[in-house]
Structure formats: structure tokens, C-alpha cells
Design a protein around this motif. Structure first.
Motif, mmCIF file in Angstrom:
data_model
loop_
_atom_site.group_PDB
_atom_site.id
_atom_site.type_symbol
_atom_site.label_atom_id
_atom_site.label_comp_id
_atom_site.label_asym_id
_atom_site.label_seq_id
_atom_site.Cartn_x
_atom_site.Cartn_y
_atom_site.Cartn_z
ATOM 1 N N UNK A 101 -13.001 136.385 -10.312
ATOM 2 C CA UNK A 101 -11.678 136.982 -10.165
ATOM 3 C C UNK A 101 -11.732 138.455 -10.543
ATOM 4 N N UNK A 102 -11.210 139.293 -9.658
ATOM 5 C CA UNK A 102 -11.096 140.719 -9.918
ATOM 6 C C UNK A 102 -9.612 141.088 -9.997
ATOM 7 N N UNK A 103 -9.275 141.884 -11.001
ATOM 8 C CA UNK A 103 -7.882 142.285 -11.223
ATOM 9 C C UNK A 103 -7.828 143.804 -11.345
ATOM 10 N N UNK A 104 -6.927 144.416 -10.590
ATOM 11 C CA UNK A 104 -6.661 145.844 -10.758
ATOM 12 C C UNK A 104 -5.661 145.973 -11.897
ATOM 13 N N UNK A 105 -6.180 146.102 -13.104
ATOM 14 C CA UNK A 105 -5.343 146.061 -14.303
ATOM 15 C C UNK A 105 -4.322 147.188 -14.331
ATOM 16 N N UNK A 106 -4.746 148.379 -13.964
ATOM 17 C CA UNK A 106 -3.830 149.517 -13.981
ATOM 18 C C UNK A 106 -2.649 149.288 -13.037
ATOM 19 N N UNK A 107 -2.940 148.791 -11.848
ATOM 20 C CA UNK A 107 -1.879 148.537 -10.873
ATOM 21 C C UNK A 107 -0.976 147.398 -11.343
ATOM 22 N N UNK A 154 4.686 150.780 -2.658
ATOM 23 C CA UNK A 154 4.002 152.069 -2.775
ATOM 24 C C UNK A 154 3.031 152.070 -3.946
ATOM 25 N N UNK A 155 3.452 151.454 -5.061
ATOM 26 C CA UNK A 155 2.553 151.331 -6.210
ATOM 27 C C UNK A 155 1.324 150.515 -5.824
ATOM 28 N N UNK A 156 1.555 149.456 -5.040
ATOM 29 C CA UNK A 156 0.436 148.625 -4.579
ATOM 30 C C UNK A 156 -0.534 149.408 -3.717
ATOM 31 N N UNK A 157 -0.010 150.345 -2.952
ATOM 32 C CA UNK A 157 -0.874 151.227 -2.168
ATOM 33 C C UNK A 157 -1.638 150.546 -1.051
ATOM 34 N N UNK A 158 -1.217 149.351 -0.662
ATOM 35 C CA UNK A 158 -1.889 148.664 0.430
ATOM 36 C C UNK A 158 -3.170 147.957 0.052
ATOM 37 N N UNK A 159 -3.564 148.056 -1.220
ATOM 38 C CA UNK A 159 -4.766 147.362 -1.713
ATOM 39 C C UNK A 159 -4.315 146.279 -2.690
ATOM 40 N N UNK A 160 -4.646 145.005 -2.433
ATOM 41 C CA UNK A 160 -4.127 143.916 -3.266
ATOM 42 C C UNK A 160 -4.497 144.048 -4.743
ATOM 43 N N UNK A 161 -3.608 143.542 -5.589
ATOM 44 C CA UNK A 161 -3.844 143.558 -7.036
ATOM 45 C C UNK A 161 -5.019 142.652 -7.397
ATOM 46 N N UNK A 162 -5.163 141.540 -6.664
ATOM 47 C CA UNK A 162 -6.190 140.550 -7.008
ATOM 48 C C UNK A 162 -7.220 140.417 -5.900
ATOM 49 N N UNK A 163 -8.409 140.002 -6.287
ATOM 50 C CA UNK A 163 -9.460 139.700 -5.339
ATOM 51 C C UNK A 163 -10.377 138.630 -5.906
ATOM 52 N N UNK A 164 -11.053 137.938 -5.023
ATOM 53 C CA UNK A 164 -12.065 136.957 -5.435
ATOM 54 C C UNK A 164 -13.371 137.310 -4.729
ATOM 55 N N UNK A 165 -14.425 137.499 -5.512
ATOM 56 C CA UNK A 165 -15.756 137.705 -4.958
ATOM 57 C C UNK A 165 -16.479 136.355 -4.959
ATOM 58 N N UNK A 166 -16.697 135.755 -3.803
ATOM 59 C CA UNK A 166 -17.386 134.453 -3.780
ATOM 60 C C UNK A 166 -18.781 134.563 -4.387
ATOM 61 N N UNK A 167 -19.200 133.515 -5.067
ATOM 62 C CA UNK A 167 -20.535 133.504 -5.642
ATOM 63 C C UNK A 167 -21.591 133.437 -4.539
ATOM 64 N N UNK A 168 -22.713 134.081 -4.796
ATOM 65 C CA UNK A 168 -23.816 134.176 -3.847
ATOM 66 C C UNK A 168 -24.937 133.249 -4.293
#
Length: 340
Positions: A101-107, A154-168
Motif C-alpha cells: 500500500x502506498x499513501x500520499x500522506x501530504x495530500x 484540485x488538491x488531489x491534482x488528478x493523482x490518486x491518494x492511494x496506490x497498490x504495488x503488486x508483489x513481484x
């Protein structure tokens, strides 16, 4: 809001909860604020004494909580996740795959500071499994200004707050160091610990080499495993500053780029992270604590490596706050403060 006859309220939005009381059976809201009244709801509403209802009047420039909730999800949501059903201005984000799980904490903090809306989530940089709840969002009032939701976008800026990087899926090579193991004086008890932790991910172990404390021999073992196709190298032992602990030198002598030797985490202060070659193959030096402590820095770094992240020194430097494992009698990691 306005007052209407219950029979005329079909399609309208309730402005308050409707409570149903049946002695010895229930006392609860039969309909919540924000509920859209349907034809089949009319007999129920009349049965609880509601001949008239307060309903929401659509106002120019105002959004119903469910409309606004969808906007909030659009700001937060990303691939490898999906939303729950919208209910009372609430949406939850659910993971579709195992990953980091990736979180854009500032946003996240900026959106929560806007008021009348909220996002609560898990900590970022920790693993999630398919079906796990990632975050919950809510619009606080029944209605909210459309302008405020536009500002949130506008605060979101079109880039999601959350992301998931699948395991490799990776191919790991283990280098077990120490004269005492190499000469058969004691049994190797480090490998089983590493293998157990790797079993939580998609990892094939392509080989295991046991070396004495000679740095030249350790370097040869690493290079042999790389030649066998390993794209993850784990070296155990020989990581302290004692003169006869030479694993860091051996890793350096492979030509690997040392990211950091040492980290502000206990257990695990003598951890080493390096990357080998153009493919940036992770090479880790694991101190002895990984063998005997339930949780260490290895548990914080391994998920990120398995998600394909290339870590920098600053990624390790910020681990100090929350970097002290309390060695609880019953370990509840990751449901604790370690690494957070």
C-alpha cells in the motif's frame, strides 16, 4: 429542507433518521438520513407514525452526500482496488490484489484539513491482501457545497491518494556466513528463519551457499548465485563492526552500490542494503537479530523490495520514529506501532 406528506415523498431524500421501536424487539433507525424514499417504504414510515417527512430540497451549488462521496472516491481510488457500495456518504476502498500500500500522506492531510469530509486509512508501505479494507471515506454533512468538492479535486491534482504495488515474483539466493557454520561446528539456524519470511511472498530460492568469514569467499558466493539467476541476494551474519565481521566488505567487493549500512531501527541497526548492476538487484546484509527476534527491520524492508521499489537512503533514515520494536510477549505485528 421542507416538510411533505409521506405519501408524496417517493424519490425524496430524508434529512434525518427514522427510528422504529417495537417493544422487546428493536429500537433502531429503520431508515437513515440520506435515504431515498421508495414506494415500498411508505407503509413502514406510516407504521412508525410518520405522516409527514422532512426531505432535502435540491439546491443549486449543493451536492447530496452520496454524490460528493463518489467524488471523494475518485480522488482516492486507483487501479488494483475497488469501492464499496455508497452508504450515508461513506465509501470504503478494497484491495483487489496482494501488494504494498502506498499513501500520499501530504495530500491525505491536505484533504482532511478542508473540513466536512474525511479519509482514514491504513499506514502506507505495509502489505495488504486482496479483500483487505484500505481506507474509509465519508462526507460529514448531508449536503456539501459543490465548490468545496471541486477544491478537493484540485488538491488531489488528478493523482490518486492511494496506490497498490503488486508483489513481484522473485528468485532469491541465500549466503550463510560464519566459520562456525562453514566448518560444521553448529547447525545453520538462520536459513529456516529467512525461508519462513520469504514464504509469505512469491519467492523461489535458487540456491544457498555457506561461506566462512573470508570476504573473498563471501563475494564468490554472491557472484555464483547471481550467475544462477538470483534477483534477490540475502547475506546472513557478519554484519557488526567487529574486525572479523566482513560481510559488508564482501558485498561492496561485488561492485554493488551500498545504499546504507546501518538504519535507525531496533532490532536491525546493522542492516545493509545495496543494489547490484544495471538491473538494480537488491543485496541485503542481515544482522544476527533477524535470526532470533520476531520482527526486525527486515520485516519493514522486505515488502517494499518485493513490490519492486528501489529504496534510497532517505527511505531508511525516516524509520526512526516507530522504529523501536517493543518485543511484546504476544506479537501482533503489523497491528502495532513498529515501523509506523
Amino acid at each position: 429542507m421542507k416538510l411533505v406528506r409521506t405519501e408524496d415523498a417517493v424519490g425524496q431524500v430524508l434529512c434525518h433518521d427514522i427510528t422504529q421501536i417495537i417493544k422487546g424487539v428493536t429500537k433502531d433507525a429503520v431508515f437513515r438520513k440520506g435515504h431515498v424514499v421508495t414506494e415500498k417504504d411508505i407503509p413502514v414510515l406510516l407504521s412508525v407514525g410518520k405522516d409527514h417527512l422532512y426531505i432535502w430540497e435540491k439546491e443549486e451549488g449543493m451536492l447530496h452526500e452520496d454524490e460528493a462521496a463518489q467524488i471523494l472516491y475518485d480522488i482516492c481510488g486507483n487501479t488494483f482496488m475497488h469501492p464499496s457500495e455508497i452508504k450515508e456518504g461513506k465509501i470504503e476502498l478494497i484491495a483487489d490484489c496482494d501488494g504494498l500500500l502506498k499513501v500520499d500522506t501530504e495530500k491525505l492531510n491536505r484533504i482532511n484539513s478542508l473540513g466536512e469530509m474525511m479519509i482514514a486509512s491504513r499506514h502506507g508501505n505495509f502489505p495488504v491482501k486482496a479483500g483487505d479494507k484500505i481506507a474509509g471515506t465519508r462526507i460529514i454533512p448531508l449536503v456539501i457545497e459543490a465548490e468545496k468538492m471541486e477544491h478537493a479535486k484540485k488538491v488531489g491534482g488528478g493523482v490518486p491518494v492511494f496506490g497498490i504495488l503488486p508483489f513481484i515474483k522473485k528468485r532469491a539466493g541465500l549466503v550463510i556466513t560464519g566459520n562456525e557454520v562453514f566448518h560444521g561446528r553448529i547447525r545453520d539456524t538462520f536459513s529456516p528463519v529467512i525461508e519462513e519470511k520469504l514464504a509469505e511472498y512469491q519467492v523461489d530460492i535458487v540456491g544457498k551457499e555457506i561461506s566462512d568469514d573470508q570476504p573473498e569467499r563471501i563475494t564468490e558466493c554472491i557472484q555464483k548465485l547471481l550467475g544462477q539467476g538470483a534477483d534477490l541476494i540475502l547475506c546472513t551474519g557478519g554484519m557488526s563492526v567487529d574486525p572479523d565481521d566482513r560481510t559488508p566488505l564482501a558485498i561492496r567487493n561485488t561492485g554493488a552500490e551500498i545504499v546504507s549500512y546501518g538504519a535507525p531501527v531496533l532490532p536491525g541497526a546493522m542492516f545493509l542494503l545495496a543494489y547490484y548492476g544495471e538491473d538494480r538487484i537488491p543485496v541485503m546484509g542481515l544482522p544476527g537479530c533477524v535470526m532470533y527476534a520476531r520482527r526486525t527491520i527486515f520485516d519493514l524492508v522486505l515488502p517494499r523490495v518485493m513490490a519492486g521499489e528501489i529504496l534510497e537512503k532517505k527511505d531508511l533514515d525516516i524509520l526512526g520514529e516507530g522504529g523501536l520494536c517493543l518485543s511484546c510477549p504476544v506479537c501482533t505485528f503489523p497491528n502495532c506501532g513498529f515501523g509506523k
